[in-house]
Design a protein around this motif. Structure first.
Motif, PDB file in Angstrom:
ATOM      1  N   LEU A   1      33.223  30.952  42.875  1.00 19.31           N
ATOM      2  CA  LEU A   1      33.976  31.928  43.663  1.00 19.31           C
ATOM      3  C   LEU A   1      35.308  32.285  43.464  1.00 19.31           C
ATOM      4  N   PHE A   2      35.904  30.943  43.058  1.00 24.87           N
ATOM      5  CA  PHE A   2      37.693  31.220  42.808  1.00 24.87           C
ATOM      6  C   PHE A   2      37.476  32.007  41.269  1.00 24.87           C
ATOM      7  N   GLN A   3      36.783  31.548  40.399  1.00 23.04           N
ATOM      8  CA  GLN A   3      36.625  32.420  39.264  1.00 23.04           C
ATOM      9  C   GLN A   3      36.521  33.844  39.187  1.00 23.04           C
ATOM     10  N   PHE A   4      35.305  34.118  40.341  1.00 23.04           N
ATOM     11  CA  PHE A   4      35.004  35.578  40.653  1.00 23.04           C
ATOM     12  C   PHE A   4      36.132  36.404  41.254  1.00 23.04           C
ATOM     13  N   ALA A   5      37.046  35.691  41.949  1.00 17.29           N
ATOM     14  CA  ALA A   5      38.007  36.212  42.493  1.00 17.29           C
ATOM     15  C   ALA A   5      39.071  36.436  41.620  1.00 17.29           C
ATOM     16  N   LEU A   6      39.339  35.580  40.500  1.00 18.92           N
ATOM     17  CA  LEU A   6      40.271  35.497  39.744  1.00 18.92           C
ATOM     18  C   LEU A   6      40.003  36.722  38.600  1.00 18.92           C
ATOM     19  N   ALA A   7      38.757  37.008  38.376  1.00 21.94           N
ATOM     20  CA  ALA A   7      37.918  38.377  37.512  1.00 21.94           C
ATOM     21  C   ALA A   7      38.494  39.484  37.933  1.00 21.94           C
ATOM     22  N   LEU A   8      38.241  39.502  39.374  1.00 24.01           N
ATOM     23  CA  LEU A   8      38.554  40.628  40.307  1.00 24.01           C
ATOM     24  C   LEU A   8      40.099  41.156  40.264  1.00 24.01           C
ATOM     25  N   SER A   9      40.670  39.954  40.363  1.00 21.34           N
ATOM     26  CA  SER A   9      42.311  40.142  40.191  1.00 21.34           C
ATOM     27  C   SER A   9      42.773  40.671  39.063  1.00 21.34           C
ATOM     28  N   LEU A  10      42.244  40.170  38.082  1.00 25.62           N
ATOM     29  CA  LEU A  10      42.526  40.912  36.595  1.00 25.62           C
ATOM     30  C   LEU A  10      42.076  42.133  36.678  1.00 25.62           C
ATOM     31  N   PHE A  11      40.830  42.533  37.059  1.00 21.72           N
ATOM     32  CA  PHE A  11      40.494  43.825  37.073  1.00 21.72           C
ATOM     33  C   PHE A  11      41.407  45.053  38.025  1.00 21.72           C
ATOM     34  N   TYR A  12      41.812  44.556  39.124  1.00 24.31           N
ATOM     35  CA  TYR A  12      42.846  45.360  39.735  1.00 24.31           C
ATOM     36  C   TYR A  12      44.245  45.360  39.177  1.00 24.31           C
TER      37      TYR A  12
END
Length: 384
Positions: free
Chosen positions: A181-192
């Motif tokens: 879930l941390f990795q998924f949040a990190l991916a979203l952070s990169l997206f934004y």
């Protein structure tokens, strides 16, 4: 295929997968209904956000519906934030206080009411033609990015705290799901972050670069959603929640220092430690892959608070590592037993209380500085 057709094609595919996964999450039978519905809502909002390229393609004239659709993005990260809370904490429920998360969306719409929503078509067109100099557009542009940064920071804080609470109170495979879930949040952070970069170029002289970044963002968004779909289909019970009433040991210590009740009785500490170790050796509770600190507290009659302070503070070890050390010692004993030389590593890890090969290998290497296979081979060589 030209740039416009490429953007539309990728957008349609991403929308389809988002809505497909949303339907799957809403209809699948699971005990995590609230989590599934919140993430389904996040995916629906994502699909609505992506639909902007199609909306603009089919409707040349600005409209209230089009602007309202644009501002739906103010709902996305608050929804993801609530989803993270529901995944991390087993007793999470939506409450009236959570309505505060719609306030930014309401503000963003209200400031557009006088000079966009309440005017005629010609005035709307003129407003958008001068959008780069309109204070309402500038405000909303800054406002959405402040909101993004705020929610991303809060999400990472929640995940960090949940992971620490898990390590101090639970054992099992949940740590793997929290890491994912941390990795998924990190991916979203990169997206934004890339979206912010795209918007910077959009209001500069490099508008062409902004368009290519938009294509890249759609492809990245497609990858993230497909990744989640793959995980959801292959791991329907990926997450195991924790109790939100549990506190970090540091919070217990701070409370006791504040109240000047921090236990410094060495005799009592030694007594509880002996009781705990005797229970761990004789009863072998660590063989239970879902063992929690509450289970040991119930069996030893040592309060959870005292037990948490004893293990996590006095012994300076996470409960997770404390329990795994007993499992590894048991596994090492089995590996040393010549009568069990035919027992596989997989059979051993399940026998001593682990429920995944990766968590067993990680714990074994942390405890012995070698892998289970290498350890067994070294024993065999020494016995020659």
């Amino acid at each position: 295929m030209d740039k416009v057709n490429l953007i539309v094609t990728v957008a349609v595919i991403t929308m389809f997968i988002s809505l497909f996964l949303a339907v799957f999450l809403i209809t699948v039978k699971t005990e995590h209904k609230l989590s599934n519905r919140l993430f389904a809502l996040f995916l629906i909002l994502t699909a609505i956000d992506i639909s902007g390229i199609l909306f603009d393609f089919l409707n040349e004239n600005p409209s209230n519906i089009g602007m309202f659709r644009n501002l739906i993005t103010f709902f996305q990260l608050p929804t993801f934030y609530l989803y993270v809370l529901s995944v991390c904490y087993s007793d999470f429920k939506l409450k009236p206080k959570h309505l505060i998360h719609i306030v930014p969306f309401l503000i963003a719409n209200l400031i557009l009411l006088p000079r966009f929503y309440a005017v005629n078509q010609a005035s709307k067109t003129s407003f958008l033609e001068k959008s780069s100099s309109m204070i309402e557009i500038q405000f909303n542009h800054i406002f959405i990015h402040i909101q993004i940064v705020f929610y991303i920071i809060v999400v990472f804080m929640i995940l960090k705290k949940a992971k620490n609470i898990y390590l101090e109170n639970y054992t099992g495979a949940s740590i793997k799901s929290l890491n994912w879930l941390f990795q998924f949040a990190l991916a979203l952070s990169l997206f934004y972050s890339l979206a912010l970069l795209k918007n910077i170029f959009k209001f500069s002289t490099y508008t062409n670069f902004s368009e290519w970044l938009k294509i890249g963002l759609f492809l990245f968004e497609l990858f993230i959603i497909s990744w989640y779909l793959f995980k959801a289909l292959n791991n329907p019970n990926l997450f195991r929640n924790i109790d939100s009433k549990l506190k970090l040991v540091n919070e217990y210590i701070s409370e006791e220092k504040k109240n000047k009740t921090l236990n410094t009785n060495e005799k009592e500490f030694n007594s509880e430690l002996l009781k705990l170790k005797k229970y761990m050796i004789e009863e072998k509770p660590y063989l239970n892959p879902s063992l929690t600190i509450q289970d040991i507290s119930n069996a030893t009659e040592i309060p959870v608070r005292d037990l948490s302070l004893l293990i996590n503070h006095k012994l300076n070890r996470h409960f997770y590592d404390f329990v795994n050390s007993y499992r590894i010692e048991n596994a090492m004993a089995i590996l040393k037993d010549n009568a069990k030389s035919k027992v596989t590593i997989l059979e051993i890890l399940y026998e001593v209380g682990f429920n995944s090969k990766s968590s067993f290998n990680t714990a074994f290497k942390k405890h012995t500085n070698t892998t289970p296979t290498a350890y067994r081979k070294s024993l065999q060589i020494n016995n020659l």
